[in-house]
Design a protein around this motif. Structure first.
Motif, PDB file in Angstrom:
ATOM      1  N   LYS A  75       0.732  43.905  44.323  1.00  7.86           N
ATOM      2  CA  LYS A  75       0.391  42.994  45.410  1.00  7.86           C
ATOM      3  C   LYS A  75      -0.803  43.501  46.223  1.00  7.86           C
ATOM      4  O   LYS A  75      -1.483  42.728  46.891  1.00  7.86           O
ATOM      5  N   ASP A  76      -1.056  44.809  46.168  1.00  6.30           N
ATOM      6  CA  ASP A  76      -2.149  45.405  46.949  1.00  6.30           C
ATOM      7  C   ASP A  76      -3.300  45.880  46.078  1.00  6.30           C
ATOM      8  O   ASP A  76      -4.206  46.541  46.572  1.00  6.30           O
ATOM      9  N   ARG A  77      -3.280  45.543  44.798  1.00  3.68           N
ATOM     10  CA  ARG A  77      -4.188  46.205  43.868  1.00  3.68           C
ATOM     11  C   ARG A  77      -5.650  45.811  44.055  1.00  3.68           C
ATOM     12  O   ARG A  77      -6.505  46.675  44.128  1.00  3.68           O
ATOM     13  N   GLU A  78      -5.987  44.556  44.060  1.00  4.20           N
ATOM     14  CA  GLU A  78      -7.326  44.020  44.369  1.00  4.20           C
ATOM     15  C   GLU A  78      -8.391  44.235  43.292  1.00  4.20           C
ATOM     16  O   GLU A  78      -9.406  43.547  43.292  1.00  4.20           O
ATOM     17  N   LYS A 104      -8.940  51.966  50.075  1.00  6.43           N
ATOM     18  CA  LYS A 104      -8.191  52.824  49.159  1.00  6.43           C
ATOM     19  C   LYS A 104      -9.089  53.221  47.985  1.00  6.43           C
ATOM     20  O   LYS A 104      -9.963  52.465  47.573  1.00  6.43           O
ATOM     21  N   CYS A 124     -10.777  47.127  52.499  1.00  6.87           N
ATOM     22  CA  CYS A 124     -10.054  47.800  51.417  1.00  6.87           C
ATOM     23  C   CYS A 124     -10.718  49.159  51.179  1.00  6.87           C
ATOM     24  O   CYS A 124     -11.751  49.246  50.512  1.00  6.87           O
ATOM     25  N   GLY A 177      -1.337  51.537  42.189  1.00  5.34           N
ATOM     26  CA  GLY A 177      -0.499  51.093  43.293  1.00  5.34           C
ATOM     27  C   GLY A 177       0.262  49.818  43.014  1.00  5.34           C
ATOM     28  O   GLY A 177       0.280  49.289  41.896  1.00  5.34           O
ATOM     29  N   ASN A 178       0.865  49.302  44.067  1.00  4.09           N
ATOM     30  CA  ASN A 178       1.632  48.060  43.993  1.00  4.09           C
ATOM     31  C   ASN A 178       0.721  46.911  43.582  1.00  4.09           C
ATOM     32  O   ASN A 178      -0.392  46.768  44.096  1.00  4.09           O
ATOM     33  N   LEU A 233      -5.734  52.361  43.999  1.00  2.78           N
ATOM     34  CA  LEU A 233      -5.592  50.931  43.725  1.00  2.78           C
ATOM     35  C   LEU A 233      -5.080  50.687  42.309  1.00  2.78           C
ATOM     36  O   LEU A 233      -4.238  49.813  42.081  1.00  2.78           O
TER      37      LEU A 233
END
Length: 532
Positions: free
Chosen positions: A450-453, A439, A437, A447-448, A444
């Motif tokens: 689903k991809d945030r983390e 980004k 990861c 962002g979306n 993050l």
């Protein structure tokens, strides 16, 4: 929000020194008010509206006081326990105030992002609204959403964008080196060092230079320490425990008697004097800085001089203490994981051998393990209890739940980061979970889902505008530390290492570590001599 809130009803210094007669009167007023409220007409209960799922109410609720007494010394831990028992969305009451707390990122996204128009208000906290923001109408952190807030936030996003902040990379690197030099000297002199005070001086130095174009030396020690103190006081006074009015409005008169009210007023008085001069000097000076850029945008965003003062104060408070806390947590954690330190050092060394210099933030993608450790650090030990709470400005219907207008709504940073359905083995410090990861934190955070983390910088309209500045500063301190030193445990009198527990304390909005001491040991295996 902790037990200090209750204690303030009884233990306020001003009340302890009044006569017994008045004290009896206070007690009588308290009892009378409780009885009156307990017997008020019930009417329709909006929390059990037909057709909607009921939001679970945890155990530990008392008449009138609600869950205040049950919050404990570290509310974040108690809230995490309630989430484990009751699920990812809970409803608690603190006095008369209703709070909804979320520990699941997808539920938080639905509430704070998709319903952002109704879920982005601010509660009328006594200090932040009545004193600090001139009635809740100015600044970024604490004021209500509206055109003025939108303009202030728009300007802040502009001057804190990577394009602007990257102009101060050399400044941030120099401040990191200065801080490390002091940490090393203190560690050598005293055998070990409690990093927090020196880290705060370093982060406040970096934000002072970036905002106003001034160093601690050019400001003078007294002025610098004053603005650093003001930054810390803003965070402390903005905590829920300093807002009796919202929880127990019948006792708002206690705030007016409190010594804290005088402290609040003093903070704002000093802020206005010092920041007005700092902004004036920045505008008239020839040093590039964020305040000068903000002043140039003032008319475009229809902002006044007083707006700028409060915005600069917001940025200073948010850009000093929280960043220092995150770095302090990293220093507290690393001695427990020498194998993680070695992997970080190896990665940094490979870069130094390849390019002949210490990595800069622009090189971050060549340091995936360092980036993973930074992300795990900010997950494993959240620097804030719950961030600054949101406020429902209208009724909210989402995911079959109903939240009435006037509810305080927030996500629990700690509970979300420790949620086992979000992070496997959440109680373990495992940087590997973030490998791959790369980004930026700003990407993050916006962002979306689903991809945030990671969720440390808030949600929706209230996402932190300074996430890029924070990442740049934490990156530089992390990399420049391990390019020169390892962070080792303090030693007992017999020479054996002493490993501090990774405990937290609760102060205002933040979750700092309990005091610990570490040693900064020069690396003999570094691939080249790095000036310290």
């Amino acid at each position: 929000m902790s037990s200090t809130l209750i204690q303030s009803l009884y233990n306020e210094e001003n009340l302890l020194h009044i006569t017994g007669f008045v004290a009896v009167g206070v007690a009588a007023k308290l009892v009378h008010t409780i009885l009156v409220w307990a017997n008020q007409g019930k009417g329709e209960d909006p929390w059990n509206r037909e057709g909607f799922k009921k939001i679970p109410v945890p155990s530990g609720k008392y008449p009138y006081f609600g869950h205040v007494i049950s919050m404990g010394k570290v509310p974040a831990f108690q809230v995490e326990k309630w989430h484990q028992e009751s699920g990812p969305i809970i409803h608690i009451t603190l006095g008369i105030q209703h709070w909804v707390i979320i520990s699941d990122p997808f539920i938080a996204h639905e509430l704070f992002s998709r319903n952002g128009i109704r879920a982005s208000g601010r509660q009328r906290h006594f200090f932040t609204h009545e004193i600090y923001t001139d009635g809740g109408n100015r600044g970024i952190l604490f004021n209500d959403t509206g055109k003025k807030w939108k303009n202030a936030r728009g300007m802040a996003l502009s001057i804190l964008s990577p394009k602007f902040v990257n102009r101060f990379t050399a400044v941030i690197e120099d401040m990191a080196d200065d801080t490390l030099r002091t940490l090393k000297e203190t560690s050598d002199k005293e055998g070990a060092v409690w990093p927090m005070p020196l880290l705060k001086l370093g982060t406040f130095s970096a934000i002072t230079r970036s905002l106003f174009g001034k160093t601690a030396e050019s400001l003078g020690e007294e002025t610098f320490r004053t603005i650093a103190f003001l930054g810390e006081e803003v965070i402390r006074l903005a905590g829920p425990e300093n807002d009796i009015d919202s929880f127990f409005p019948k006792f708002s008169w206690l705030t007016k008697l409190s010594s804290e009210k005088k402290a609040m007023e003093n903070v704002v008085t000093k802020r206005d004097i010092i920041y007005r001069k700092l902004i004036k000097d920045a505008v008239e000076g020839d040093v590039d800085c964020l305040a000068k850029n903000a002043y140039a945008l003032k008319d475009e965003y229809n902002l006044s001089d007083m707006d700028l003062i409060i915005i600069m104060s917001d940025l200073f408070a948010a850009g000093g203490d929280p960043i220092a806390l995150s770095i302090a947590w990293l220093y507290a954690i690393l001695p427990h994981y020498p194998e993680i330190q070695k992997k970080m050092c190896d990665e940094i060394d490979q870069f130094i051998v390849k390019y002949g210099r210490i990595p800069s933030f622009s090189d971050r993608e060549e340091l995936p393990y360092v980036i993973a450790v930074m992300m795990e650090n900010i997950r494993y030990r959240s620097i804030t209890n719950f961030g600054i709470p949101h406020y429902a400005t209208a009724d909210i219907e989402f995911l079959e739940y109903f939240i009435p207008k006037g509810t305080v709504i927030m996500n629990s940073m700690h509970a979300m980061h420790m949620n086992p359905t979000v992070y496997e083995d959440a109680q373990k410090f495992m940087p590997e979970r973030f490998l791959g990861c790369l980004k930026s934190w700003t990407t993050l955070s916006n962002g979306n889902i689903k991809d945030r983390e990671m969720y440390a910088f808030g949600w929706g309209r209230r996402t932190c505008p300074g996430s890029h500045f924070a990442e740049v500063e934490i990156f530089n301190m992390s990399v420049r530390t391990l390019a020169r030193y390892t962070v080792e445990p303090a030693l007992n009198t017999d020479g054996t290492p002493y490993y501090y527990d990774l405990d937290v304390v609760s102060t205002g909005l933040n979750l700092p570590p309990k005091e610990f001491r570490v040693r900064f040991v020069t690396r003999v295996d570094a691939p080249m001599i790095i000036p310290s």
